[in-house]
Design an enzyme around this catalytic site. Sequence first.
Site, short mmCIF file in Angstrom:
data_model
loop_
_atom_site.label_atom_id
_atom_site.label_comp_id
_atom_site.label_asym_id
_atom_site.label_seq_id
_atom_site.Cartn_x
_atom_site.Cartn_y
_atom_site.Cartn_z
N ASP A 12 62.27 -38.86 -45.18
CA ASP A 12 62.70 -40.17 -45.00
C ASP A 12 61.77 -41.17 -45.34
O ASP A 12 60.57 -40.84 -45.90
CB ASP A 12 63.56 -40.56 -43.77
CG ASP A 12 62.67 -40.53 -42.43
OD1 ASP A 12 61.41 -40.19 -42.75
OD2 ASP A 12 63.05 -40.49 -41.33
N CYS A 69 60.53 -35.87 -41.70
CA CYS A 69 60.95 -37.11 -40.98
C CYS A 69 59.79 -37.20 -39.78
O CYS A 69 58.81 -36.62 -39.50
CB CYS A 69 62.37 -37.29 -40.50
SG CYS A 69 62.68 -36.29 -39.30
N THR A 71 59.82 -36.78 -36.66
CA THR A 71 59.79 -35.55 -35.60
C THR A 71 59.97 -34.54 -36.39
O THR A 71 59.62 -33.23 -35.82
CB THR A 71 60.60 -35.75 -34.25
OG1 THR A 71 61.97 -35.88 -34.77
CG2 THR A 71 60.35 -37.23 -33.59
N HIS A 102 61.56 -13.65 -39.33
CA HIS A 102 62.64 -13.26 -38.48
C HIS A 102 64.01 -13.59 -38.69
O HIS A 102 65.02 -13.24 -38.52
CB HIS A 102 62.29 -13.12 -37.07
CG HIS A 102 61.20 -12.22 -36.81
ND1 HIS A 102 60.83 -12.12 -35.28
CD2 HIS A 102 60.32 -11.46 -37.52
CE1 HIS A 102 59.72 -11.22 -35.20
NE2 HIS A 102 59.48 -10.89 -36.64
N HIS A 137 66.44 -7.89 -38.03
CA HIS A 137 66.83 -9.30 -38.23
C HIS A 137 67.99 -9.61 -39.03
O HIS A 137 68.65 -10.71 -38.67
CB HIS A 137 65.40 -9.98 -38.80
CG HIS A 137 64.20 -9.47 -37.87
ND1 HIS A 137 64.05 -10.02 -36.30
CD2 HIS A 137 63.21 -8.72 -38.02
CE1 HIS A 137 62.94 -9.66 -36.10
NE2 HIS A 137 62.55 -8.68 -36.97
#
Length: 149
Positions: A12, A69, A71, A102, A137
């Site tokens: 963004d 972005c 965070t 994983h 996994h």
Amino acid sequence: MTTSKRIVISSDHADIPLRQTIAEHVAQQGWEVIDIGPTTPESTDYPVHGKAAAERVASGDCQLGIVVCGTGQGIMMAANKVAGIRCGVCSDTFSARMIRQHNDANMLSIGARVVGKGLALDIVDAFLAAEFEGGRHATRMEMIEPAKG
């Protein structure tokens, strides 16, 4: 589905220069970079950018994706709404390696207001260098995939 090293990158408005630095860094490693992020700092909606990048990966147009972005959380959530996407937000190299090894992550999310440029590039390097380990996994990844049909 593409067999070339092709990666989509978006963000963004939070940190366009970081996204562009990541794009240049990844291109120097031989990846074909598809940068679909905004070019001006006006406020934009991270869900639009997360979804657009995820659709490129889910369609097979790109092998991997990186989104940015403030965070890393919101754009990651938007990306994960697209079927077939496994995107994790990372602010350390260990997690970036592990989401590939994983969790078979096909997208990485970074918080521009959480990590600096140097660490962001280290996180990208760890993500790109790691490969899915399969085995136990793979069984776990099948458990979190939505039911087909």
